[in-house]
Scaffold this motif. Sequence first.
Motif, PDB file in Angstrom:
ATOM      1  N   GLY A 158       0.841  -1.182   0.000  1.00 45.47           N
ATOM      2  CA  GLY A 158       0.000   0.000   0.000  1.00 45.47           C
ATOM      3  C   GLY A 158       0.880   1.237   0.000  1.00 45.47           C
ATOM      4  N   ILE A 159       0.791   2.045  -1.041  1.00 47.54           N
ATOM      5  CA  ILE A 159       1.679   3.192  -1.222  1.00 47.54           C
ATOM      6  C   ILE A 159       0.891   4.483  -1.010  1.00 47.54           C
ATOM      7  CG2 ILE A 159       3.174   4.410  -2.842  1.00 47.54           C
ATOM      8  CD1 ILE A 159       3.540   1.713  -4.290  1.00 47.54           C
ATOM      9  N   PRO A 160       1.270   5.293  -0.031  1.00 47.56           N
ATOM     10  CA  PRO A 160       0.569   6.577   0.156  1.00 47.56           C
ATOM     11  C   PRO A 160       0.798   7.503  -1.031  1.00 47.56           C
ATOM     12  CG  PRO A 160       2.523   6.446   1.572  1.00 47.56           C
ATOM     13  CD  PRO A 160       2.349   5.086   0.955  1.00 47.56           C
ATOM     14  N   ARG A 161      -0.197   8.288  -1.366  1.00 51.07           N
ATOM     15  CA  ARG A 161      -0.116   9.151  -2.550  1.00 51.07           C
ATOM     16  C   ARG A 161       1.093  10.091  -2.478  1.00 51.07           C
ATOM     17  NH1 ARG A 161      -2.431  11.844  -6.745  1.00 51.07           N
ATOM     18  NH2 ARG A 161      -2.028  14.081  -6.764  1.00 51.07           N
ATOM     19  N   GLY A 162       1.381  10.619  -1.299  1.00 45.30           N
ATOM     20  CA  GLY A 162       2.467  11.568  -1.154  1.00 45.30           C
ATOM     21  C   GLY A 162       3.840  10.984  -1.430  1.00 45.30           C
ATOM     22  N   PHE A 163       3.949   9.657  -1.418  1.00 46.83           N
ATOM     23  CA  PHE A 163       5.227   8.986  -1.636  1.00 46.83           C
ATOM     24  C   PHE A 163       5.486   8.726  -3.123  1.00 46.83           C
ATOM     25  CE2 PHE A 163       7.885   4.982  -0.533  1.00 46.83           C
ATOM     26  CZ  PHE A 163       9.050   5.738  -0.498  1.00 46.83           C
TER      27      PHE A 163
END
Length: 343
Positions: A158-163
């Motif tokens: 799961g990749i946060p958008r900010g990353f």
Amino acid sequence: MNIVVLIPAYRPNQKLIDLLQELSQEAFLKIVVVNDGSPGEFNHIFDAVKQVPNAVLLSHSINLGKGAALKLGLDYIYGAFPDCTGVVTADADGQHSLTNILEVSRALVQNPASLVLGVRSFDKDVPLRSKFGNMLTNSVLSLFFGIKVGDTQTGLRGIPRGFIPELLEIVYNRYEFEMEALLLSKRRNINIKEVSIETIYYDENSESHFNPLLDSIKIYFVLFRYVFSSFATACIDYTVFILSFPLIDSIIISTYLARMVAIFVNFTLVRKYVFYSTENVYKTFFKYLLLVIASGSISALIVYAFSSHWGIQIIVAKIIAEGILYLANFTIQKEFIFGVKEH
């Protein structure tokens, strides 16, 4: 859920379509599949992808690697869904079940600033190459970089958008991309959240396109950038030392001369390509210079002691001294100079 699912696919089979049909029944913003240059004989699979509700297909004309496929999908998602919480990546070979994808998605929603890893269990029914490779990589990441996770090679993340913007700057395009993403999360102090998932392998994982030899070398090249940068610096350092010692006839002066020549090369390499430091360059260089002076003094003392009291040849004594100081220098640089902090 305000989540987009991203699936890179190379030479997929019916398992991909089955998974997409299940995903299409859930409340995801979009399901993005990337065809990473699969041969024409797989066109019927990708034609079927286009028929799945809420799914979109992106394509590379040639095979560029899993990392490149992930970056293509992440770039598309970042522009097309500006309000999404993040992206959940999954594999196309059936290793990730709908249940586990949903669990990782919920964890990302609950932890929108964290990198979420779907962590497999490696206790039984796991191919030896997968079990051994993961255990070795886990140990290396923990020892050298302070990253302690249960599954370094999981494709369910799961990749946060900010990353996403920082992930798009990673230069690696194949399996090493996912390892680099872990190292980048460490450098950026992004918290890692682990979610236990079931371990699914079909026919000893024979459908995997991971090459145990070639892809492992690429992964460990990422891990051992410090080793390679140190080796390059050591070659310069030793060359200057060996050439200058017969002329100067002084261990301490030859040591510092060699250090001065190598210092700028090593500082640039470790700052930009090992630790990716964002600390102030002048402050960082000052601390780095103090370490060089201190380690140079200790190295000279060790060389002098070994050569004078034990009769060891100068060149051999220097190699021993540098070996003793190597791990200490790495730890000090990681923890106190280049700003790589523990989570």
